[in-house]
Design an enzyme around this catalytic site. Structure first.
Site, PDB file in Angstrom:
ATOM      1  N   ASP A  62      27.220  22.715  18.671  1.00  0.00           N
ATOM      2  CA  ASP A  62      27.639  23.761  18.519  1.00  0.00           C
ATOM      3  C   ASP A  62      28.709  23.932  17.146  1.00  0.00           C
ATOM      4  O   ASP A  62      29.195  22.818  17.131  1.00  0.00           O
ATOM      5  CB  ASP A  62      27.971  24.242  20.215  1.00  0.00           C
ATOM      6  N   ASN A  70      35.578  35.146  23.857  1.00  0.00           N
ATOM      7  CA  ASN A  70      34.796  34.243  24.925  1.00  0.00           C
ATOM      8  C   ASN A  70      35.140  32.837  26.059  1.00  0.00           C
ATOM      9  O   ASN A  70      34.526  33.586  26.812  1.00  0.00           O
ATOM     10  CB  ASN A  70      34.414  32.135  24.046  1.00  0.00           C
ATOM     11  N   LEU A  71      36.404  34.286  26.436  1.00  0.00           N
ATOM     12  CA  LEU A  71      37.188  33.726  27.675  1.00  0.00           C
ATOM     13  C   LEU A  71      36.803  34.049  29.117  1.00  0.00           C
ATOM     14  O   LEU A  71      37.113  33.628  29.623  1.00  0.00           O
ATOM     15  CB  LEU A  71      38.594  33.319  27.438  1.00  0.00           C
ATOM     16  N   SER A 118      25.445  22.570  12.804  1.00  0.00           N
ATOM     17  CA  SER A 118      24.421  23.026  12.865  1.00  0.00           C
ATOM     18  C   SER A 118      23.281  23.024  13.343  1.00  0.00           C
ATOM     19  O   SER A 118      22.664  21.725  12.912  1.00  0.00           O
ATOM     20  CB  SER A 118      24.166  23.248  11.687  1.00  0.00           C
ATOM     21  N   ASP A 140      22.234  31.336  21.205  1.00  0.00           N
ATOM     22  CA  ASP A 140      22.064  32.953  21.068  1.00  0.00           C
ATOM     23  C   ASP A 140      20.854  33.879  20.622  1.00  0.00           C
ATOM     24  O   ASP A 140      21.591  34.981  19.762  1.00  0.00           O
ATOM     25  CB  ASP A 140      23.775  33.955  21.682  1.00  0.00           C
ATOM     26  N   CYS A 197      17.153  49.191   2.411  1.00  0.00           N
ATOM     27  CA  CYS A 197      17.153  50.662   1.913  1.00  0.00           C
ATOM     28  C   CYS A 197      18.083  51.880   3.336  1.00  0.00           C
ATOM     29  O   CYS A 197      18.527  52.998   2.758  1.00  0.00           O
ATOM     30  CB  CYS A 197      16.265  51.135   1.507  1.00  0.00           C
TER      31      CYS A 197
END
Length: 727
Positions: A62, A70-71, A118, A140, A197
């Site tokens: 990750d 996040n917690l 990554s 995600d 646009c």
């Protein structure tokens, strides 16, 4: 207590034998090597489950770091971990808490290898994937899901895919040639994408203003070259011919960053550039506001002096300036700021960011950077006010700008549990060769009869699960279904080479836009090679990408002689084992009607419809301006990019051919008439039959033109023509 009287600790294998009742499955669990992609909400649950189930070799990857948001659901982390790598913290905490232990030493027997990187990088290639028994996705975003899906297909490694959002979730197994892959039923639209646009010119939702504000932050303090100013590529007829405000025209000649840097990030200069000059410029695009309410501009001095009166200041007696501010910052962040308060926050946050960028050179927007969120919240609310869009609180802006997906920890727990159940089912089905691998064994070359038995077992044992807040058959909120077979025309898992018709304007599309927006973003490739199908020509090579400069990237596709309407390109990504043929059609689309995209994927029926519409439009123009036989200057053969093409001259000056040019058979190339539409064909035949001639003098870039004799250009079968080709 004497050691002889201590209770005998059972080994991990003994515990699993008693629990699962299947020694062979336990043996497979102990020997498996798992890759877990993602250490977020689902990733934490899966990692816990894998360790409790006795898996001893796990790799977790990750790129993200831990933040406060996040917690509430990613239970492996706490406040002391904020800012640290998710993969590293998840690995250490999970092993300490959940790993089975050696009965003698008491040490954890499982090893979790963390990778803070990554998964899209090229070093995680097909050979890297082949070392694992199977892969679990806990991601995600769809871009990474597509990539991992293709890599697992290429490596012939089973993939367990998962997702959750609020009360909804799903789990499914993906196996090459056995089940549907992720791209068999892809999402209808890429997540979190908005037409450029719309963002620049005609926002209609709060998220449009928030995305615009994030782009502004990146342009002022980051590395992006994308300007947030209004589009200047609109037709000039859209603008009023009576207005010539120098202040407005100035916005089209410099980028926002160049302009603000020249003023040393002066708040007044920036404010009036984006909320006065740019808004006035937009208002002059009359066609934009035919069916929309025209935006309203703002002046810095009028707000600073209190002269400007806003609806919330007049009608809301409890605005931020008149009432005592709540002591709780969380409650305060959930209130919608008045425009006066937005103004104060804008000036203060810009001043602080200015000082930071001088020290740090480059700033990255972070949803946990309070000053950065203040800036984005204030400017997005000002833009919302200009376009009559409801404004959002700082808390809402932070959630939307940070792409914070509504997540419920119990949903993640359920998804994680079904993933572990799926791993048990999968391990009982797959061939032993996938578990006890030889280092150099290629799983894509296993015995066909064994693969058939494996495929049947997977179909019988593994499953597809959907989780929702609605009851299925009035019994359960979870639906368990059979795995579906692959779709024959899937881009990723079909064995046939796919052909896709894609239309866009070649004369306004650069090579860089084609590669980034279509090849990489639309088709989700990471190392694309592009060649011209049937020709020995390479348009793009992945290994040379770093050497391609901005000049080449900025070259229009129409400047390549082989990039013409109906050309076929072969797009390959050898890392993903992905291959598709792109049939290009030279067409233009209205950006507003096409969701802001300059290209469109077409099926054959859509192509035929568009072709008929364009043909009818061209025929109408042909009737309006049909040249007479005496008007020989209307049809010429013009040399461009080493090929002679028929064009209509826009001027009325007579042209004459160079009489010294005498074409021979070597000067011609055969072109199939099927490549030309009927209008072009009629013009060519008409030009061939004429006897007039002309010549044109010009600079060193001009080429001589030559008349072509009708008999030598139109062959007897009438199926092809000859076109002059220069050397």
């Amino acid at each position: 207590m004497d050691s002889t009287t201590q209770p005998l600790r059972q080994s991990s294998n003994q515990i699993l034998d008693l629990t699962l009742g299947d020694p062979e499955l336990v043996r497979r669990i102990k020997s498996s090597n798992i890759l877990l992609v993602g250490a977020g909400g689902i990733g934490c649950e899966v990692l816990k489950g894998l360790l409790l189930a006795g898996f001893e070799k796990i790799t977790i990857i990750d790129l993200d770091t831990i933040d406060v948001s996040n917690l509430n659901r990613q239970f492996l982390y706490n406040k002391t971990h904020v800012g640290q790598s998710k993969a590293v913290v998840a690995a250490s905490v999970s092993v300490e808490r959940f790993s089975h232990r050696d009965p003698v030493t008491g040490c954890p027997i499982s090893v979790v290898k963390p990778i803070h990187d990554s998964i899209l990088k090229l070093n995680f290639n097909r050979q890297y994937y082949q070392q694992f028994t199977f892969v679990i996705n806990a991601l995600d975003n769809n871009t990474t899901r597509v990539h991992v899906n293709r890599m697992c297909l290429a490596a012939d490694i089973p993939l367990i895919e998962s997702a959750s959002a609020s009360y909804n979730g799903n789990i499914r197994l993906i196996k090459r040639n056995v089940t549907q892959c992720f791209e068999c039923l892809p999402p209808k639209k890429d997540e979190n994408t908005y037409a450029s646009c719309t963002i620049r010119n005609t926002p209609s939702l709060p998220i449009h203003c928030i995305v615009w504000a994030k782009h502004l932050f990146a342009q002022l303090f980051g590395q992006t070259d994308e300007d947030i100013s209004p589009d200047v590529l609109y037709d000039p007829s859209m603008f009023s011919t009576t207005d010539s405000d120098e202040k407005i025209s100035q916005t089209t000649t410099t980028t926002t960053r160049e302009y603000v840097e020249s003023t040393d990030y002066d708040p007044k200069a920036l404010f009036e550039k984006i909320f006065y000059k740019d808004i006035l410029y937009l208002k002059k695009m009359g066609n934009l506001w035919t069916n929309r309410k025209s935006p309203r501009e703002l002046l810095f001095d009028q707000i600073a002096s209190g002269e400007a009166k806003f609806d919330d200041d007049l009608n809301n007696k409890d605005n931020n300036e008149q009432k005592t501010k709540p002591s709780n910052s969380v409650i305060r962040d959930q209130e919608i700021w008045s425009m006066s308060h937005c103004f104060d926050v804008f000036c203060k946050s810009l001043s602080k960011l200015k000082e930071r960028v001088k020290l740090e050179k480059i700033l990255e927007w972070d949803k946990d950077d309070d000053i950065a969120v203040d800036f984005v919240a204030s400017v997005s609310n000002f833009r919302s006010y200009c376009f009559f869009i409801p404004r959002k609180s700082k808390f809402e802006v932070k959630s939307l700008a940070g792409n914070i997906i509504p997540a419920i920890s119990s949903t993640n727990t359920i998804v994680g549990g079904y993933i572990i159940l799926q791993t048990f089912r999968l391990l009982s089905c797959i061939l032993p060769e996938r578990i006890w691998k030889d280092e150099h064994m290629d799983t894509t070359k296993l015995d066909s009869k064994k693969l058939e038995l494996e495929a049947k077992a997977i179909k019988d044992q593994c499953f597809l699960a959907y989780i929702t807040n609605k009851n299925y058959n009035k019994i359960s909120k979870v639906a368990i279904e059979e795995l579906l077979p692959p779709i024959p025309n899937c881009l990723a898992c079909s064995s046939d080479i796919k052909e896709i018709i894609i239309a866009f304007p070649l004369d306004t599309t650069t090579l860089g836009d084609f590669i980034e927006q279509i090849v990489k973003k639309k088709f989700k490739t990471i190392a694309p090679d592009i060649s011209v199908f049937g020709l020995n020509k390479m348009l793009w090579a992945a290994e040379d990408e770093d050497d391609v400069d901005d000049t080449i990237r900025g070259k229009l596709l129409s400047n390549y002689s082989f990039m013409t309407d109906n050309v076929c390109l072969l797009l390959q990504d050898l890392e993903q084992n992905f291959e598709v043929r792109l049939l290009l059609r030279d067409m233009k689309f209205d950006l507003e009607e096409n969701d802001g995209e300059f290209f469109k994927i077409l099926n054959q029926d859509e192509l035929d419809t568009l072709r008929d519409e364009m043909k009818n439009g061209n025929e109408a123009k042909q009737v309006e301006a049909t040249p007479t036989l005496e008007s020989d200057n209307k049809d010429l053969i013009n040399l461009e990019d080493n090929d002679l093409e028929l064009i209509e001259q826009e001027d009325n000056e007579p042209k004459h051919l160079d009489e010294n040019i005498v074409p021979n058979d070597d000067d011609f190339e055969i072109i199939e008439m099927s490549e030309l539409n009927e209008i072009e064909l009629d013009k060519i035949k008409s030009s061939i039959k004429r006897s007039g001639s002309g010549s044109e003098n010009g600079d060193e870039n001009d080429c001589h033109s030559a008349e072509v004799n009708g008999k030598s250009n139109l062959n007897q079968s009438n199926n092809s023509i000859k076109r002059i080709r220069t050397n």
